[in-house]
Scaffold this motif. Sequence first.
Motif, mmCIF file in Angstrom:
data_model
loop_
_atom_site.group_PDB
_atom_site.id
_atom_site.type_symbol
_atom_site.label_atom_id
_atom_site.label_comp_id
_atom_site.label_asym_id
_atom_site.label_seq_id
_atom_site.Cartn_x
_atom_site.Cartn_y
_atom_site.Cartn_z
ATOM 1 N N UNK A 33 27.258 27.974 51.354
ATOM 2 C CA UNK A 33 28.700 27.817 51.910
ATOM 3 C C UNK A 33 29.340 29.195 52.380
ATOM 4 N N UNK A 34 28.621 30.297 52.290
ATOM 5 C CA UNK A 34 29.047 31.338 52.865
ATOM 6 C C UNK A 34 29.351 32.384 51.813
ATOM 7 N N UNK A 35 29.661 31.917 50.495
ATOM 8 C CA UNK A 35 29.852 32.734 49.429
ATOM 9 C C UNK A 35 28.892 34.041 49.226
ATOM 10 N N UNK A 36 29.177 35.352 49.083
ATOM 11 C CA UNK A 36 28.198 36.340 49.026
ATOM 12 C C UNK A 36 28.112 36.524 47.513
ATOM 13 N N UNK A 37 27.078 36.576 46.894
ATOM 14 C CA UNK A 37 26.816 37.275 45.550
ATOM 15 C C UNK A 37 26.988 38.568 45.251
ATOM 16 N N UNK A 38 27.820 38.926 44.307
ATOM 17 C CA UNK A 38 27.934 40.421 43.966
ATOM 18 C C UNK A 38 27.494 40.593 42.469
ATOM 19 N N UNK A 39 26.522 41.755 42.288
ATOM 20 C CA UNK A 39 26.123 41.880 40.865
ATOM 21 C C UNK A 39 27.271 42.474 40.110
ATOM 22 N N UNK A 40 28.152 43.251 40.687
ATOM 23 C CA UNK A 40 29.204 43.905 39.993
ATOM 24 C C UNK A 40 30.622 43.533 40.535
ATOM 25 N N UNK A 41 31.505 43.059 39.479
ATOM 26 C CA UNK A 41 32.831 42.692 39.633
ATOM 27 C C UNK A 41 32.491 41.385 40.224
ATOM 28 N N UNK A 42 31.975 40.398 39.721
ATOM 29 C CA UNK A 42 31.715 38.957 40.130
ATOM 30 C C UNK A 42 32.672 38.349 39.552
#
Length: 157
Positions: free
Chosen positions: A57-66
Amino acid sequence: RMEGQGSYTLPTGTEYRGALRDGMFDGEGELVFPNGGRYRAVWHRGVPAQGKYTFADGLEYKDKKWHYCDGYDRRFYTEICSGLKPAGISQLTNLDPPRKIPEGCYDCGDGFYNPETRVIVDYKLRFLRNADDDEHEWIVRTCRKAWDETIEHKPKP
């Protein structure tokens, strides 16, 4: 061995597109998963050195500050992008409208689960796997199920 720019489809349906060297992912490339997710990375001898996963759906995963779905903000990503629906019109999944679940089955994320046969099929109804006891219990306890009965509005007389 594979060398240069190209693509390779794994038995799972996941496709790699990008640089290949000595038969391995090497350089810039991406994995495209059957569910629409993508993992873009710089590869070194088959191992990602750095990369970023983007959901279908376009959501980008972030391993910090998720902060997505972290307990403070329980909105779906499509609700974050498009806003909440009016009161009384609940959005049940990130997809709007949600997938229609076959009768007696559960939507378990990567497909539909039939608790009678204990089989999981993808959304095109192709076999994925048989559920073991732990997965069966988890799906029945937590996943969205097709309605067992028809619910309809009955106006007051």
